[in-house]
Scaffold this active site. Sequence first.
Site, PDB file in Angstrom:
ATOM      1  N   TYR A  18      32.279  22.862  23.498  1.00 29.81           N
ATOM      2  CA  TYR A  18      32.565  21.715  24.568  1.00 29.81           C
ATOM      3  C   TYR A  18      32.866  22.055  25.573  1.00 29.81           C
ATOM      4  CZ  TYR A  18      31.320  19.147  20.448  1.00 29.81           C
ATOM      5  OH  TYR A  18      31.078  18.311  19.059  1.00 29.81           O
ATOM      6  N   ASP A  62      30.501  24.925  11.093  1.00 30.98           N
ATOM      7  CA  ASP A  62      31.386  24.664  11.370  1.00 30.98           C
ATOM      8  C   ASP A  62      32.401  25.060  12.256  1.00 30.98           C
ATOM      9  OD1 ASP A  62      32.040  21.601  11.053  1.00 30.98           O
ATOM     10  OD2 ASP A  62      33.983  22.107   9.473  1.00 30.98           O
ATOM     11  N   GLU A 109      26.587  21.224  23.451  1.00 30.79           N
ATOM     12  CA  GLU A 109      27.122  20.791  23.752  1.00 30.79           C
ATOM     13  C   GLU A 109      27.882  20.819  25.089  1.00 30.79           C
ATOM     14  OE1 GLU A 109      28.606  18.089  22.034  1.00 30.79           O
ATOM     15  OE2 GLU A 109      27.837  18.911  20.207  1.00 30.79           O
ATOM     16  N   HIS A 151      28.237  10.588  26.087  1.00 29.07           N
ATOM     17  CA  HIS A 151      28.090  11.346  25.335  1.00 29.07           C
ATOM     18  C   HIS A 151      26.854  11.837  24.511  1.00 29.07           C
ATOM     19  CE1 HIS A 151      29.214  15.663  23.692  1.00 29.07           C
ATOM     20  NE2 HIS A 151      28.675  15.097  22.924  1.00 29.07           N
ATOM     21  N   GLU A 152      26.446  10.753  23.756  1.00 32.63           N
ATOM     22  CA  GLU A 152      25.851  10.665  22.141  1.00 32.63           C
ATOM     23  C   GLU A 152      24.681  10.088  23.774  1.00 32.63           C
ATOM     24  OE1 GLU A 152      26.784  12.187  20.365  1.00 32.63           O
ATOM     25  OE2 GLU A 152      28.735  12.127  20.397  1.00 32.63           O
ATOM     26  N   GLU A 171      24.817  12.130  17.780  1.00 41.86           N
ATOM     27  CA  GLU A 171      23.710  11.737  18.012  1.00 41.86           C
ATOM     28  C   GLU A 171      22.276  11.672  17.587  1.00 41.86           C
ATOM     29  OE1 GLU A 171      25.219  13.853  18.422  1.00 41.86           O
ATOM     30  OE2 GLU A 171      24.351  15.948  18.645  1.00 41.86           O
TER      31      GLU A 171
HETATM   32  N1  BES Z   1      27.174  15.921  17.708  1.00 40.96           N
HETATM   33  C1  BES Z   1      28.532  15.772  17.602  1.00 40.96           C
HETATM   34  C2  BES Z   1      28.547  16.603  16.433  1.00 40.96           C
HETATM   35  C3  BES Z   1      29.001  17.361  15.524  1.00 40.96           C
HETATM   36  C4  BES Z   1      28.939  18.275  16.032  1.00 40.96           C
HETATM   37  C5  BES Z   1      28.966  17.202  14.334  1.00 40.96           C
HETATM   38  C6  BES Z   1      28.897  19.533  15.219  1.00 40.96           C
HETATM   39  C7  BES Z   1      28.680  17.995  13.488  1.00 40.96           C
HETATM   40  C8  BES Z   1      28.380  19.698  13.788  1.00 40.96           C
HETATM   41  C9  BES Z   1      28.550  14.151  18.336  1.00 40.96           C
HETATM   42  O1  BES Z   1      27.396  15.069  20.004  1.00 40.96           O
HETATM   43  C10 BES Z   1      29.982  15.064  19.334  1.00 40.96           C
HETATM   44  O2  BES Z   1      30.509  15.350  20.076  1.00 40.96           O
HETATM   45  N2  BES Z   1      30.753  14.266  19.243  1.00 40.96           N
HETATM   46  C11 BES Z   1      32.252  14.258  19.356  1.00 40.96           C
HETATM   47  C12 BES Z   1      32.325  13.185  20.619  1.00 40.96           C
HETATM   48  C13 BES Z   1      32.336  13.601  22.269  1.00 40.96           C
HETATM   49  C14 BES Z   1      33.282  14.757  22.410  1.00 40.96           C
HETATM   50  C15 BES Z   1      32.239  12.464  23.268  1.00 40.96           C
HETATM   51  C16 BES Z   1      33.361  13.883  18.574  1.00 40.96           C
HETATM   52  O3  BES Z   1      32.820  13.184  17.737  1.00 40.96           O
HETATM   53  O4  BES Z   1      34.420  13.397  19.062  1.00 40.96           O
HETATM   54 ZN    ZN Z   2      28.410  16.585  21.369  1.00 39.17          ZN
END
Ligand code: BES
Ligand code: ZN
Length: 634
Positions: free
Chosen positions: A414, A406, A347, A324-325, A300
Amino acid sequence: MKVNLHIVFFCWLIATGCNQSGRDHISGITTDEALMTTPVKDIHSYAEPSQAIMQHLNWQAEVDFDSSRIYAKASIRISKDPNAEVLLLDSKNLHIDSVKAGTGIVESPTEFTLSDPDEIMGSALEIKLPKEADWVHIYYRTTAGAEALQWLNPRQTAGKEHPFLFTQSQAILARSWIPLQDSPGIRFTYEATVKVPPDLLALMSAENPQQRNDQGVYHFEMKQPIPAYLMALAVGDVEFRSLGPRSGVYAEPALIDESAYEFAEIEQMISIAEKLYGPYRWERYDLIVLPPSFPFGGMENPRLTFATPTILAGDRSLTSLVAHELAHSWSGNLVTNATWEDFWLNEGFTVYFENRIMEALNGRDYSEMLALLALQDLKAEVKEMMGNQQGSDTHLKLDLTNRNPDDGVTTIAYDKGYFFLRWLEKKTGRAVWDQFLINYFQDNAFNSMTTEHFLRYLQKNLIEQQHINIYQDELEEWIYHSGLPESLPVPESTRFDAVDDDLENWLGSQRLPVTGQWSTHEWLHFIKSLPDDLDSTLVTELDNAFDLTNSSNAEIQAAWYLKAITFNYQNAYPAMAGFLEGVGRRKFLSPLYKALAETDAGKSFALEVYQRARPNYHFVSVSSIDGILGFDDE
Ligand code: BES
Ligand code: ZN
């Protein structure tokens, strides 16, 4: 030529200079307002914001594809306690050439030290501050250890002719390409001047160019204060296509038509989102489609979502990722988790908001399919964690002491987060709940939020004010207890019920389901519901009828290959190998490698594929999969 490159570059830096003026009002907020709350202690940052805190970054950089380095000067305006003698920044694997400090435009050399590197946190960069100093200037270059950066050669792109660079800063990798206070509770504005090879375009999480220029020099400005994890840069042969008055997409020329088709609903999504939870505060919303090694589905980055090409399904069936983003423009980018232990606030709210956007766009029977898929994933992950003595990782509020943030990126943040908010909605009633959320985003805009602060806000502004029957121990169970509460709301999907019936029929009578009307989600539900001991003739029959092995939908591929491993269905293995080599998205890779690693034959297949694939993956995916396969680089 190479030897002189950075000398030439530093002359260029001096020639371009820095705009060090202070900042006035932007979109109704000032830096001071953004700092209303003193950041809470963040265990993943060396910063001491109560001593000195960064307010603005001026980043001057040259991107050098020959050496895979960025040569840069980071000028940081700070606000400090009058007695503070040092500024503490986060850094990781940066090569610092020199540091200066001063007042206004005057720069004088100053002392600095780099602490011994910590494997997760990197090194504290401690800069000595002269009494009146309000700016520091760090001249540095990135190294091969820049974990945020992925330098791609032309073969790793769609066009095969130009190199590509992209960053992934979340959670704590921004410090590997810029020295800064890398904590989600610290916000700053930024501007940047970036020089790239003239045949490439540079884009950032900021106001962006829409066209290349002959100099290859681009200026960027981000007027709204953002946390460091939202710093982003992409450089490549990309072009822009407008999708509406405030949105558009960037992609390599080979993918621009497909991308524009896939994301055509974006303006509608923005309007829906604004109607739900208040004005979009970032002016434009653009997307960039990155090469397939991008380790996430989407990121995002404000004003410019980074997206994987694996959502280009050709039928707009995977656009909930865009919802989502986009939703993060409120939950995350406007109201930000104060620390990575509060990650569910980013999330969980975003999955909830995403679901609401998809409901408004495609109807409740559509969004309930998404919710049910989420519930199935959540239950599976909770079960696994509870079995692995990771019970405390099923708490919404995490304990990440001495751990990599991480580790907190699981379906708990989520989907348990989502179901908690859905439970609150159910208890409250949608109208009152939606008004509460509008106020929440308004009241806390451009600020950070801890779980505890959220609970206090909820107590005062919802539970007490509206006399809602929600008790403290219920809230505590959701946030601080393991597993899933009894009161977990369960989505209802007649469309999935029909798929369940079809599956049962097929298994009983061998009559294949009629799938002409199925969406991607129905397919996913069907594949995930296949019994693990499915007879091999039925596996073959299914694949012969629907060619799942060669699906062009990455979600279906990933789900099918996972089952293929369970069935030991070797016909799918060559295609699976191609998928593992071509795609770097961790959400797909981890489960497949994990399942393969469970048998000896599977593990040797996995290692053989991984040898070839690993050089194509971003650090984020490499570090996870090295762990899964016990792969040792040395
Ligand atoms: N912000 C996250 C990706 C992220 C989280 C990167 C934690 C590094 C550390 C992004 O918004 C996300 O949640 N992406 C998901 C999308 C999905 C849940 C629709 C993905 O990448 O799968
Ligand atoms: Zn996210």
